[in-house]
Scaffold this motif. Sequence first.
Motif, PDB file in Angstrom:
ATOM      1  N   GLY A 192       6.325  24.228  10.538  1.00  0.00           N
ATOM      2  CA  GLY A 192       7.295  24.110   9.454  1.00  0.00           C
ATOM      3  C   GLY A 192       7.657  22.667   9.174  1.00  0.00           C
ATOM      4  O   GLY A 192       8.826  22.340   8.949  1.00  0.00           O
ATOM      5  N   LYS A 193       6.638  21.807   9.162  1.00  0.00           N
ATOM      6  CA  LYS A 193       6.894  20.384   8.937  1.00  0.00           C
ATOM      7  C   LYS A 193       6.126  19.863   7.737  1.00  0.00           C
ATOM      8  O   LYS A 193       4.902  20.021   7.647  1.00  0.00           O
ATOM      9  CB  LYS A 193       6.498  19.563  10.174  1.00  0.00           C
ATOM     10  N   LEU A 194       6.836  19.255   6.807  1.00  0.00           N
ATOM     11  CA  LEU A 194       6.230  18.528   5.698  1.00  0.00           C
ATOM     12  C   LEU A 194       6.120  17.084   6.148  1.00  0.00           C
ATOM     13  O   LEU A 194       7.137  16.443   6.430  1.00  0.00           O
ATOM     14  CB  LEU A 194       7.098  18.641   4.442  1.00  0.00           C
ATOM     15  N   LEU A 195       4.894  16.584   6.252  1.00  0.00           N
ATOM     16  CA  LEU A 195       4.674  15.277   6.867  1.00  0.00           C
ATOM     17  C   LEU A 195       4.627  14.135   5.871  1.00  0.00           C
ATOM     18  O   LEU A 195       4.593  12.967   6.270  1.00  0.00           O
ATOM     19  CB  LEU A 195       3.398  15.328   7.707  1.00  0.00           C
ATOM     20  N   CYS A 196       4.599  14.456   4.574  1.00  0.00           N
ATOM     21  CA  CYS A 196       4.783  13.438   3.541  1.00  0.00           C
ATOM     22  C   CYS A 196       5.047  14.148   2.216  1.00  0.00           C
ATOM     23  O   CYS A 196       4.722  15.319   2.057  1.00  0.00           O
ATOM     24  CB  CYS A 196       3.581  12.498   3.432  1.00  0.00           C
ATOM     25  N   GLU A 197       5.644  13.437   1.291  1.00  0.00           N
ATOM     26  CA  GLU A 197       5.885  13.975  -0.050  1.00  0.00           C
ATOM     27  C   GLU A 197       4.596  13.854  -0.861  1.00  0.00           C
ATOM     28  O   GLU A 197       3.609  13.270  -0.415  1.00  0.00           O
ATOM     29  CB  GLU A 197       7.023  13.204  -0.727  1.00  0.00           C
ATOM     30  N   TRP A 198       4.612  14.406  -2.089  1.00  0.00           N
ATOM     31  CA  TRP A 198       3.466  14.237  -2.974  1.00  0.00           C
ATOM     32  C   TRP A 198       3.103  12.754  -3.063  1.00  0.00           C
ATOM     33  O   TRP A 198       3.971  11.902  -3.303  1.00  0.00           O
ATOM     34  CB  TRP A 198       3.800  14.725  -4.374  1.00  0.00           C
ATOM     35  N   THR A 199       1.836  12.457  -2.889  1.00  0.00           N
ATOM     36  CA  THR A 199       1.341  11.084  -2.943  1.00  0.00           C
ATOM     37  C   THR A 199       0.070  11.057  -3.776  1.00  0.00           C
ATOM     38  O   THR A 199      -0.815  11.895  -3.586  1.00  0.00           O
ATOM     39  CB  THR A 199       1.022  10.564  -1.528  1.00  0.00           C
ATOM     40  N   ALA A 200      -0.036  10.131  -4.712  1.00  0.00           N
ATOM     41  CA  ALA A 200      -1.233  10.021  -5.536  1.00  0.00           C
ATOM     42  C   ALA A 200      -2.454   9.714  -4.671  1.00  0.00           C
ATOM     43  O   ALA A 200      -2.354   9.013  -3.662  1.00  0.00           O
ATOM     44  CB  ALA A 200      -1.061   8.932  -6.589  1.00  0.00           C
ATOM     45  N   MET A 201      -3.599  10.236  -5.079  1.00  0.00           N
ATOM     46  CA  MET A 201      -4.851  10.010  -4.349  1.00  0.00           C
ATOM     47  C   MET A 201      -5.073   8.545  -4.014  1.00  0.00           C
ATOM     48  O   MET A 201      -5.486   8.195  -2.913  1.00  0.00           O
ATOM     49  CB  MET A 201      -6.039  10.492  -5.196  1.00  0.00           C
ATOM     50  N   GLU A 202      -4.808   7.691  -4.978  1.00  0.00           N
ATOM     51  CA  GLU A 202      -5.087   6.269  -4.820  1.00  0.00           C
ATOM     52  C   GLU A 202      -4.207   5.599  -3.768  1.00  0.00           C
ATOM     53  O   GLU A 202      -4.524   4.522  -3.266  1.00  0.00           O
ATOM     54  CB  GLU A 202      -4.918   5.554  -6.161  1.00  0.00           C
ATOM     55  N   GLN A 203      -3.090   6.219  -3.464  1.00  0.00           N
ATOM     56  CA  GLN A 203      -2.131   5.623  -2.515  1.00  0.00           C
ATOM     57  C   GLN A 203      -2.219   6.241  -1.129  1.00  0.00           C
ATOM     58  O   GLN A 203      -1.481   5.868  -0.224  1.00  0.00           O
ATOM     59  CB  GLN A 203      -0.702   5.760  -3.062  1.00  0.00           C
ATOM     60  N   PHE A 204      -3.144   7.187  -0.972  1.00  0.00           N
ATOM     61  CA  PHE A 204      -3.260   7.891   0.291  1.00  0.00           C
ATOM     62  C   PHE A 204      -4.240   7.146   1.189  1.00  0.00           C
ATOM     63  O   PHE A 204      -5.385   6.925   0.821  1.00  0.00           O
ATOM     64  CB  PHE A 204      -3.744   9.324   0.058  1.00  0.00           C
ATOM     65  N   ALA A 205      -3.792   6.787   2.386  1.00  0.00           N
ATOM     66  CA  ALA A 205      -4.616   5.949   3.272  1.00  0.00           C
ATOM     67  C   ALA A 205      -5.352   6.778   4.317  1.00  0.00           C
ATOM     68  O   ALA A 205      -4.905   7.851   4.716  1.00  0.00           O
ATOM     69  CB  ALA A 205      -3.717   4.935   3.975  1.00  0.00           C
ATOM     70  N   PRO A 206      -6.518   6.291   4.750  1.00  0.00           N
ATOM     71  CA  PRO A 206      -7.230   6.952   5.841  1.00  0.00           C
ATOM     72  C   PRO A 206      -6.376   7.018   7.104  1.00  0.00           C
ATOM     73  O   PRO A 206      -5.469   6.227   7.294  1.00  0.00           O
ATOM     74  CB  PRO A 206      -8.452   6.051   6.047  1.00  0.00           C
ATOM     75  N   GLY A 207      -6.672   7.971   7.966  1.00  0.00           N
ATOM     76  CA  GLY A 207      -5.965   8.069   9.235  1.00  0.00           C
ATOM     77  C   GLY A 207      -4.815   9.062   9.249  1.00  0.00           C
ATOM     78  O   GLY A 207      -4.067   9.134  10.223  1.00  0.00           O
ATOM     79  N   TRP A 208      -4.642   9.830   8.161  1.00  0.00           N
ATOM     80  CA  TRP A 208      -3.517  10.761   8.116  1.00  0.00           C
ATOM     81  C   TRP A 208      -3.639  11.871   9.148  1.00  0.00           C
ATOM     82  O   TRP A 208      -2.658  12.512   9.505  1.00  0.00           O
ATOM     83  CB  TRP A 208      -3.337  11.350   6.721  1.00  0.00           C
ATOM     84  N   PHE A 209      -4.860  12.115   9.676  1.00  0.00           N
ATOM     85  CA  PHE A 209      -5.029  13.145  10.698  1.00  0.00           C
ATOM     86  C   PHE A 209      -4.530  12.665  12.057  1.00  0.00           C
ATOM     87  O   PHE A 209      -4.319  13.465  12.956  1.00  0.00           O
ATOM     88  CB  PHE A 209      -6.505  13.541  10.842  1.00  0.00           C
ATOM     89  N   GLY A 210      -4.379  11.322  12.201  1.00  0.00           N
ATOM     90  CA  GLY A 210      -4.020  10.778  13.495  1.00  0.00           C
ATOM     91  C   GLY A 210      -2.571  11.012  13.868  1.00  0.00           C
ATOM     92  O   GLY A 210      -1.781  11.466  13.089  1.00  0.00           O
TER      93      GLY A 210
END
Length: 201
Positions: free
Chosen positions: A183-201
């Motif tokens: 039940g955790k939202l880990l970020c708000e809506w973010t545009a594709m261009e602003q999304f950085a690699p490593g979000w799985f970490g």
Amino acid sequence: MRALYVTHPQVRMDANVPVPLWGLTELGRQRAEAFAASGVVPKGAMIFSSRETKAMELADILAKVTGTLVLADHLMGENDRSATGFLPPELFEATADRFFAEPEQSVDGWERAVDAQARIVDTVTTALASVPHGTPAIFCGHGAVGTLLKCHVAGRPISRSEDQSRHADRGGGNCFVFDLAAGKLLCEWTAMEQFAPGWFG
């Protein structure tokens, strides 16, 4: 388990074509391809998608990077708006405002927001149950049901203020990371261009 929800970017609107059959514009395709090449999408990720053309086109672009198949389900589709069909942008926005403001009512015959939310949450829950431990999961879908999923995960009431158009690119092509089981939202809506690699970490 962390997962990524991504909405299709810009679509080619045509009043003479059923909305579920609309495809990506050239800009939308370019944005999707740039996102796929950005390093955000890891190889081996499981990709789930709505069966609507625009979502499937996004999913196919991402699948070329992951090297996996796209698992499509019509239950991941956008809220059912077939009662009205195509609406001019201004009228559509007004109707969408009502859809979010009156979640337990059918607005002009549209699927109720509470029903669309239950559908997308149940479908994502079922999909995640099939994902092996440690395997990334990506969902390609739509703005309204994505927002309803986001509201559920975050424990927030259904509201248009949670919509992607209020947080990121108004043309779509936005994403958020979530952990449904926790039940955790880990970020708000973010545009594709602003999304950085490593979000799985």
